[in-house]
Design a protein around this motif. Structure first.
Motif, PDB file in Angstrom:
ATOM      1  N   GLN A 118      -9.888  -8.986  -1.762  1.00  0.00           N
ATOM      2  CA  GLN A 118     -10.022  -7.613  -1.293  1.00  0.00           C
ATOM      3  C   GLN A 118     -10.589  -7.585   0.127  1.00  0.00           C
ATOM      4  O   GLN A 118     -10.173  -6.764   0.952  1.00  0.00           O
ATOM      5  N   ALA A 141       0.821  -1.213   0.000  1.00  0.00           N
ATOM      6  CA  ALA A 141       0.000   0.000   0.000  1.00  0.00           C
ATOM      7  C   ALA A 141       0.852   1.261   0.000  1.00  0.00           C
ATOM      8  O   ALA A 141       0.390   2.332  -0.399  1.00  0.00           O
ATOM      9  N   GLU A 155      -8.638  -5.726   3.213  1.00  0.00           N
ATOM     10  CA  GLU A 155      -9.211  -4.638   3.991  1.00  0.00           C
ATOM     11  C   GLU A 155      -9.395  -5.024   5.454  1.00  0.00           C
ATOM     12  O   GLU A 155      -9.196  -4.205   6.354  1.00  0.00           O
ATOM     13  N   GLU A 201      -1.499   4.558   1.101  1.00  0.00           N
ATOM     14  CA  GLU A 201      -2.690   5.084   0.447  1.00  0.00           C
ATOM     15  C   GLU A 201      -3.211   4.208  -0.689  1.00  0.00           C
ATOM     16  O   GLU A 201      -4.318   4.429  -1.184  1.00  0.00           O
ATOM     17  N   ARG A 202      -2.431   3.245  -1.135  1.00  0.00           N
ATOM     18  CA  ARG A 202      -2.865   2.439  -2.275  1.00  0.00           C
ATOM     19  C   ARG A 202      -3.963   1.467  -1.859  1.00  0.00           C
ATOM     20  O   ARG A 202      -3.881   0.825  -0.807  1.00  0.00           O
ATOM     21  N   ASN A 203      -4.973   1.336  -2.719  1.00  0.00           N
ATOM     22  CA  ASN A 203      -6.059   0.408  -2.430  1.00  0.00           C
ATOM     23  C   ASN A 203      -5.722  -0.977  -2.994  1.00  0.00           C
ATOM     24  O   ASN A 203      -4.627  -1.206  -3.518  1.00  0.00           O
ATOM     25  N   TYR A 204      -6.658  -1.892  -2.881  1.00  0.00           N
ATOM     26  CA  TYR A 204      -6.426  -3.277  -3.305  1.00  0.00           C
ATOM     27  C   TYR A 204      -6.009  -3.352  -4.768  1.00  0.00           C
ATOM     28  O   TYR A 204      -5.032  -4.028  -5.112  1.00  0.00           O
ATOM     29  N   ARG A 207      -6.089  -4.631   7.228  1.00  0.00           N
ATOM     30  CA  ARG A 207      -5.752  -3.228   7.456  1.00  0.00           C
ATOM     31  C   ARG A 207      -6.555  -2.649   8.617  1.00  0.00           C
ATOM     32  O   ARG A 207      -6.035  -1.854   9.418  1.00  0.00           O
ATOM     33  N   GLN A 238      -4.596  -1.205  -6.603  1.00  0.00           N
ATOM     34  CA  GLN A 238      -3.295  -0.581  -6.851  1.00  0.00           C
ATOM     35  C   GLN A 238      -2.148  -1.360  -6.227  1.00  0.00           C
ATOM     36  O   GLN A 238      -1.021  -1.335  -6.739  1.00  0.00           O
TER      37      GLN A 238
END
Length: 291
Positions: free
Chosen positions: A256, A77, A260, A279-282, A263, A284
């Protein structure tokens, strides 16, 4: 095109695949580097609060390497590596105490210093196991004993009242008569370093899948490979015929939802409170090649 760099990662699979020539049979043009073993294990003594995340920040030499899924999640991330989302693995782990320790139950560990690796699998998994039994302020984790083999040394030498161990050291501690107080088995994730060819990644993991089948079928044929990754000073006491297969690769996606959930748990426990979770999501942070 440079050769695909393979580094054994404290499990049996890469050794078995190399022995059986599975990487070549899959058509992979590769270099096999034994980066982990040393005669004294000093490369594992990284100091207080230096763990898996810090080594990822510095960069890994192999095209694919591994660490606990919590740390790979955060590292990906933040853009330090790419999370390979088509597989994960599960490593046997536990908190061990000396044979004569007064600690008999998980509740007895309240306030007892437990040696773990900072922001490494033992850190997160020990909290997850013990928070069922005691409030957070009673879980006394210590990071001063450094990385895995140093923790093992401290336990064997009677300098640590409790230590979290996994894979080979887990089995070695059992063999030597140390007592497991609680199981802390945890998930390991693969990460991609640099920009390897996606087809090379497929070949690599197909070879590991073949190795996993062999390990499942006849694990005792391969447990001798643990000696490749232990400091030589331990070898004369190691009876790997008594040991189990260790980490098992699961060829299912790291979804995903799992990304999440991990996290959320990390944030709730403040493990990266100072550094942030990235800051990167799944989409990315995670690479999926199997669809």
């Amino acid at each position: 095109m440079p050769k695909f760099v393979i580094e054994p990662h404290f499990r049996l699979h890469e050794w078995v695949a190399e022995e059986k020539d599975y990487f070549r049979l899959e058509g992979l043009d590769y270099e096999f580097r034994e980066l982990i073993q040393s005669t004294d294990g000093k490369h594992h003594y990284k100091g207080d609060k230096v763990g898996a995340y810090q080594s990822i920040e510095k960069g890994r030499k192999a095209d694919v390497s591994c660490a606990c899924h919590w740390t790979v999640n955060v590292a990906a991330a933040k853009g330090h590596a790419k999370f390979y989302g088509d597989v994960y693995s599960v490593a046997p782990s536990g908190v061990f105490v000396p044979p004569d320790s007064p600690v008999k139950t998980p509740e007895d560990l309240a306030g007892v210093p437990i040696a773990v690796g900072y922001q490494s699998g033992s850190h997160y998994s020990t909290i997850q196991a013990l928070e069922q039994y005691m409030p957070a302020d009673k879980i006394n984790l210590t990071f001063a004993d450094g990385m895995l083999f140093h923790r093992l040394d401290q336990l064997i030498e009677g300098k640590s009242p409790a230590t979290a161990l996994f894979s080979g050291p887990y089995y070695f501690a059992e063999q030597l008569g140390f007592r497991k107080i609680i199981d802390t088995t945890f998930m390991i994730a693969s990460m991609i370093n640099g920009e390897p060819d996606p087809e090379d990644l497929r070949k690599f993991f197909r070879a590991l899948k073949r190795a996993q089948r062999d390990i499942d079928l006849r694990p005792k044929l391969y447990t001798h490979y643990y000696k490749k990754e232990f400091p030589v000073r331990f070898h004369d006491r190691m009876d790997t015929r008594r040991w189990g297969p260790g980490e098992r690769i699961v060829f299912e996606p790291y979804t995903q939802e799992v990304f999440e959930d991990a996290r959320t748990w990390i944030a709730q426990h403040g493990i990266f409170a100072d550094e942030g979770l990235g800051e990167r999501n799944y989409e990315q942070a995670v690479v999926r090649l199997a669809g």
